[in-house]
Motif scaffolding. Structure first.
Motif, PDB file in Angstrom:
ATOM      1  N   LEU A 173       3.740   2.250   4.925  1.00 45.31           N
ATOM      2  CA  LEU A 173       3.476   1.542   3.664  1.00 45.31           C
ATOM      3  C   LEU A 173       3.864   0.071   3.785  1.00 45.31           C
ATOM      4  O   LEU A 173       3.117  -0.821   3.380  1.00 45.31           O
ATOM      5  CB  LEU A 173       4.242   2.215   2.533  1.00 45.31           C
ATOM      6  CG  LEU A 173       4.062   1.659   1.113  1.00 45.31           C
ATOM      7  CD1 LEU A 173       4.192   2.780   0.099  1.00 45.31           C
ATOM      8  CD2 LEU A 173       5.107   0.592   0.788  1.00 45.31           C
ATOM      9  N   LYS A 174       5.050  -0.200   4.354  1.00 46.44           N
ATOM     10  CA  LYS A 174       5.504  -1.590   4.509  1.00 46.44           C
ATOM     11  C   LYS A 174       4.586  -2.356   5.464  1.00 46.44           C
ATOM     12  O   LYS A 174       4.335  -3.545   5.279  1.00 46.44           O
ATOM     13  CB  LYS A 174       6.937  -1.602   5.028  1.00 46.44           C
ATOM     14  CG  LYS A 174       7.966  -1.083   4.030  1.00 46.44           C
ATOM     15  CD  LYS A 174       9.354  -1.038   4.630  1.00 46.44           C
ATOM     16  CE  LYS A 174      10.364  -0.473   3.641  1.00 46.44           C
ATOM     17  NZ  LYS A 174      11.728  -0.349   4.223  1.00 46.44           N
ATOM     18  N   SER A 181      -2.281   4.109  -2.368  1.00 47.76           N
ATOM     19  CA  SER A 181      -1.795   3.951  -3.741  1.00 47.76           C
ATOM     20  C   SER A 181      -1.116   2.592  -3.905  1.00 47.76           C
ATOM     21  O   SER A 181      -1.312   1.900  -4.909  1.00 47.76           O
ATOM     22  CB  SER A 181      -0.805   5.069  -4.082  1.00 47.76           C
ATOM     23  OG  SER A 181      -1.431   6.325  -4.041  1.00 47.76           O
ATOM     24  N   ASN A 182      -0.344   2.195  -2.909  1.00 44.72           N
ATOM     25  CA  ASN A 182       0.342   0.907  -2.963  1.00 44.72           C
ATOM     26  C   ASN A 182      -0.654  -0.246  -2.960  1.00 44.72           C
ATOM     27  O   ASN A 182      -0.526  -1.200  -3.732  1.00 44.72           O
ATOM     28  CB  ASN A 182       1.298   0.791  -1.769  1.00 44.72           C
ATOM     29  CG  ASN A 182       2.114  -0.485  -1.798  1.00 44.72           C
ATOM     30  OD1 ASN A 182       2.823  -0.774  -2.762  1.00 44.72           O
ATOM     31  ND2 ASN A 182       2.021  -1.273  -0.745  1.00 44.72           N
ATOM     32  N   ASP A 204       1.658  -3.490   3.562  1.00 47.48           N
ATOM     33  CA  ASP A 204       2.021  -3.906   2.213  1.00 47.48           C
ATOM     34  C   ASP A 204       1.251  -5.136   1.729  1.00 47.48           C
ATOM     35  O   ASP A 204       0.851  -5.216   0.578  1.00 47.48           O
ATOM     36  CB  ASP A 204       3.524  -4.171   2.128  1.00 47.48           C
ATOM     37  CG  ASP A 204       4.001  -4.342   0.697  1.00 47.48           C
ATOM     38  OD1 ASP A 204       3.509  -3.590  -0.162  1.00 47.48           O
ATOM     39  OD2 ASP A 204       4.831  -5.218   0.443  1.00 47.48           O
ATOM     40  N   LYS A 236      -1.456  -3.102  -5.789  1.00 50.08           N
ATOM     41  CA  LYS A 236      -1.424  -4.530  -5.455  1.00 50.08           C
ATOM     42  C   LYS A 236      -2.751  -5.208  -5.798  1.00 50.08           C
ATOM     43  O   LYS A 236      -2.790  -6.402  -6.078  1.00 50.08           O
ATOM     44  CB  LYS A 236      -1.119  -4.705  -3.965  1.00 50.08           C
ATOM     45  CG  LYS A 236       0.300  -4.321  -3.561  1.00 50.08           C
ATOM     46  CD  LYS A 236       1.309  -5.307  -4.114  1.00 50.08           C
ATOM     47  CE  LYS A 236       2.734  -4.920  -3.756  1.00 50.08           C
ATOM     48  NZ  LYS A 236       3.054  -5.156  -2.344  1.00 50.08           N
ATOM     49  N   MET A 286       4.955   3.729  -7.929  1.00 50.00           N
ATOM     50  CA  MET A 286       5.040   4.024  -6.503  1.00 50.00           C
ATOM     51  C   MET A 286       6.203   4.955  -6.189  1.00 50.00           C
ATOM     52  O   MET A 286       6.074   5.856  -5.346  1.00 50.00           O
ATOM     53  CB  MET A 286       5.176   2.726  -5.701  1.00 50.00           C
ATOM     54  CG  MET A 286       3.867   2.007  -5.466  1.00 50.00           C
ATOM     55  SD  MET A 286       2.549   3.051  -4.786  1.00 50.00           S
ATOM     56  CE  MET A 286       3.304   3.607  -3.271  1.00 50.00           C
TER      57      MET A 286
END
Length: 408
Positions: free
Chosen positions: A137-138, A236-237, A141, A241, A268
């Protein structure tokens, strides 16, 4: 002579024992664990050891790892000078969500004589949860705003048929489109300023995870279910965003783990905690129940990313009427998986009759996957056929393509 040698040995042993046990502490050590593990990724574990002896000591470090890894030969060997501190780092790759229990951190010390060793125990019974891949995820991001998509294997897709509405003037940051620089505002401010436009937003994006038995198949130690869970967390992230609403649910015999699409700050974390508990029930998935639940619960037209797996055309045709019905109201993307092991096998050279037979069967299954893609597209259903390891990147590409082309 033998008695004399034995006596010397006993004296040396006694002296060695006194050296090791005279100091109450000997060495101090601790294991530094992350707050949680990231599933399918390399997670760093650090061990710090300080030598409290006044002499150089030899170390053997044994960390009792969780039973999920089935490793019983873990050992680090080193030496420490008097009062020296060292840090040792190793990496672990979990492939099952849940709790991981570490046992004792065991350190054996010995002096330069090496006639005796002393056992030290530290950090017993440490537990750490293994969550869906938040490291992935990061990694992705800032995908929603960067212009360097190729670094992540992502395609840059030109927008088609979009009208963008002016939102605000803001400071230029790396990645902003230079064509949007507002020169009047830049001259007044003395710093680069850009026009920011708002795109279509607040569109619901649902990740639907099939947790039936077809998703338990493992590739590189990770099940298809966990690949889908990791991709759900990332997409989802990115949707949030991109100012869209992100939600999810899973299904098998019934629809569960519902998270309604929202764009709140806590969304989240709610999705992460829900994904942590998703488990397969080894049942045949009920697509009729899925259609009924979507019709009842999701009123606004939404992007539905359905993670499932079809191996044969017969399996697809049993579920096709329900997929068509969902696609009439929503924009459905059916995401399923290549069998990479069969694909590799089908590309190998066959020599014997038995190998030719096996290769033919493998090619048949690989070809049938392509037929499934064609069949879905014939009914206007978007598809992604992907290798498990490329799932996240291909799903992001599809989402960006849908946004760019205004399909939703």
């Amino acid at each position: 002579m033998a008695r004399l040698l034995f006596l010397i040995l006993m004296v040396g042993l006694l002296f060695d024992v006194l050296l090791l046990f005279r100091n109450k502490t000997g060495v101090t050590a601790n294991r530094v664990l992350p707050e949680k593990l990231s599933n399918g990724d390399d997670n760093k574990v650090e061990i710090t050891i300080v030598n409290r002896y006044q002499f150089k000591t030899t170390l053997k470090i044994i960390d009792e790892l969780p039973i999920q890894w089935q490793l019983r030969d873990f050992m680090i060997e080193s030496t420490l000078a008097p009062s020296e501190e060292k840090r040792f780092t190793y990496h672990v790759r979990p492939t099952e969500r849940g709790e991981y229990h570490f046992g004792n951190l065991i350190v054996f010390t010995a002096s330069i004589l090496g006639l005796a060793s002393r056992k030290h125990l530290f950090d017993a019974n440490a537990m750490i949860p293994n969550y869906p891949s938040f490291l992935q995820l990061k990694k992705y991001d800032f995908i929603a705003f960067t212009n360097k998509l190729k670094l992540f294997g992502l395609k840059k897709i030109r927008r088609i048929g979009h009208t963008l509405e002016f939102e605000q003037i803001k400071d230029y940051v790396s990645g902003d489109d230079v064509r949007n620089i507002n020169w009047n505002a830049t001259a007044k401010r003395g710093a680069l300023m850009v026009n920011q436009f708002q795109d279509e937003k607040s569109q619901p994006v649902y990740s639907i995870i099939d947790k039936g038995r077809v998703m338990k198949m493992p590739f590189s130690g990770l099940s298809l279910l966990d690949y889908a869970i990791n991709a759900t967390l990332v997409i989802s992230n990115i949707a949030i965003k991109k100012k869209d609403k992100a939600g999810m649910f899973s299904f098998s015999r019934k629809v569960e783990d519902r998270v309604l699409a929202q764009r709140s700050k806590a969304q989240m974390n709610l999705i992460l905690e829900t994904l942590y508990n998703v488990q397969t029930d080894f049942s045949e998935s009920d697509f009729a129940r899925l259609y009924i639940d979507i019709k009842r619960m999701v009123k606004q037209r939404s992007l539905m990313l359905l993670y499932t797996n079809f191996e044969t055309m017969d399996a697809l045709h049993r579920q096709l009427p329900y997929l068509q019905a969902i696609n009439k109201t929503h924009l459905l993307v059916v995401i399923f998986f290549e069998n990479t092991e069969l694909k590799e096998f089908s590309e190998k050279k066959a020599v014997t009759t038995h190998q030719i037979f096996e290769k033919t069967i493998a090619e048949k299954f690989v070809y049938e996957k392509k037929l499934i893609v064609n069949e879905l597209q014939k009914y206007g259903i978007q598809t992604i056929l992907t290798a498990p390891e490329n799932l996240t990147v291909n799903t992001i590409n599809k989402y960006l393509e849908i946004k760019a082309r205004g399909l939703l």
